[in-house]
Write a protein that holds these residues in place. Structure first.
Motif, PDB file in Angstrom:
ATOM      1  N   MET A   1       3.311   6.811  42.918  1.00 45.51           N
ATOM      2  CA  MET A   1       2.641   6.755  44.213  1.00 45.51           C
ATOM      3  C   MET A   1       1.911   5.424  44.277  1.00 45.51           C
ATOM      4  O   MET A   1       1.161   5.075  43.351  1.00 45.51           O
ATOM      5  CB  MET A   1       1.647   7.924  44.309  1.00 45.51           C
ATOM      6  N   ASP A   2       2.148   4.650  45.325  1.00 42.06           N
ATOM      7  CA  ASP A   2       1.532   3.336  45.481  1.00 42.06           C
ATOM      8  C   ASP A   2       1.803   2.421  44.286  1.00 42.06           C
ATOM      9  O   ASP A   2       0.930   1.672  43.832  1.00 42.06           O
ATOM     10  CB  ASP A   2       0.017   3.461  45.711  1.00 42.06           C
ATOM     11  N   GLY A   3       3.021   2.506  43.748  1.00 42.68           N
ATOM     12  CA  GLY A   3       3.423   1.628  42.654  1.00 42.68           C
ATOM     13  C   GLY A   3       2.870   2.002  41.294  1.00 42.68           C
ATOM     14  O   GLY A   3       3.030   1.246  40.332  1.00 42.68           O
ATOM     15  N   ARG A   4       2.238   3.152  41.188  1.00 41.58           N
ATOM     16  CA  ARG A   4       1.660   3.607  39.920  1.00 41.58           C
ATOM     17  C   ARG A   4       2.193   4.996  39.600  1.00 41.58           C
ATOM     18  O   ARG A   4       2.590   5.720  40.504  1.00 41.58           O
ATOM     19  CB  ARG A   4       0.139   3.669  40.025  1.00 41.58           C
TER      20      ARG A   4
ATOM     21  N   HIS B   1      -1.894  14.965  41.898  1.00 47.26           N
ATOM     22  CA  HIS B   1      -0.789  14.959  42.859  1.00 47.26           C
ATOM     23  C   HIS B   1       0.520  15.443  42.245  1.00 47.26           C
ATOM     24  O   HIS B   1       1.549  15.401  42.904  1.00 47.26           O
ATOM     25  CB  HIS B   1      -0.622  13.569  43.469  1.00 47.26           C
TER      26      HIS B   1
END
Length: 195
Positions: free
Chosen positions: A32-35, A41
């Motif tokens: 999520m968001d590059g991580r 989550h």
């Protein structure tokens, strides 16, 4: 269906048709968001299937996926009376003013959100008491799975459309899908302050 199982043993049955629908963009999320996906989550992997309620499509902490049939297995909520396939129904809600909030005479912004998952929202209408349905303005853009914010500017007048013997108004709203019939409106009770 695909029966997904969570690390804690929770299960969800997702229609195979929804998972293979090319316009739905179902996915197994690992980042999520590059991580890497955060634990809260669903780390290490979470299922995401647009257009279905989460109880059949959003398993967190996935440990197992099994292709099976609805007559051979059940997700956690199905034996508890919930729909096995969990399609999100067209709907809308009023967020402001909140139910039971007092409103004064004059211009009142009645606003909320509307959704028609996987087909999109064409229009939103509002009516006060037994008055005519009136078009609300709603946001543009987004896709067919985007919730639309909407607002209706209501001229609240003391005594206008007021039920006999009551100091309350009933607002109703409805959302129309891009294809298909309008969803019946639901009532939202507002206290009306005179003056």
């Amino acid at each position: 269906m695909v029966l997904s199982t969570s690390h804690d043993g929770w299960t969800a049955g997702t229609p195979l048709q929804a998972l293979t629908d090319p316009g739905r963009d179902a996915l197994l999320a690992v980042a999520m968001d590059g991580r890497p996906l955060p634990v809260e989550h669903g780390f290490p992997v979470r299922m995401v299937v647009p257009g279905l309620y989460g109880y059949v499509s959003a398993t967190k902490w996935v440990t197992d996926l099994e292709v099976t049939r609805f007559d051979r297995a059940e997700g956690y909520w199905t034996p508890r009376g919930w729909s096995a396939e969990g399609p999100i129904k067209t709907g809308s809600r009023i967020d402001v003013p909140r139910q039971g909030d007092g409103v004064r005479a004059g211009r009142v912004a009645v606003a909320g959100v509307a959704w028609a998952q996987h087909v999109g929202v064409e229009r939103v209408e509002v009516r006060v008491d037994q008055g005519a349905w009136q078009a609300a303005r709603h946001g543009d853009g987004g896709g067919t799975d985007t919730w639309r914010q909407w607002v209706y500017e209501w001229d609240a007048t003391p005594g206008d459309h007021e039920p006999a013997g009551a100091g309350h108004r009933r607002d109703r709203r409805r959302a129309d899908r891009r294809r298909g019939a309008a969803r019946p409106g639901r009532r939202h009770r507002l206290a009306h302050r005179r003056g």
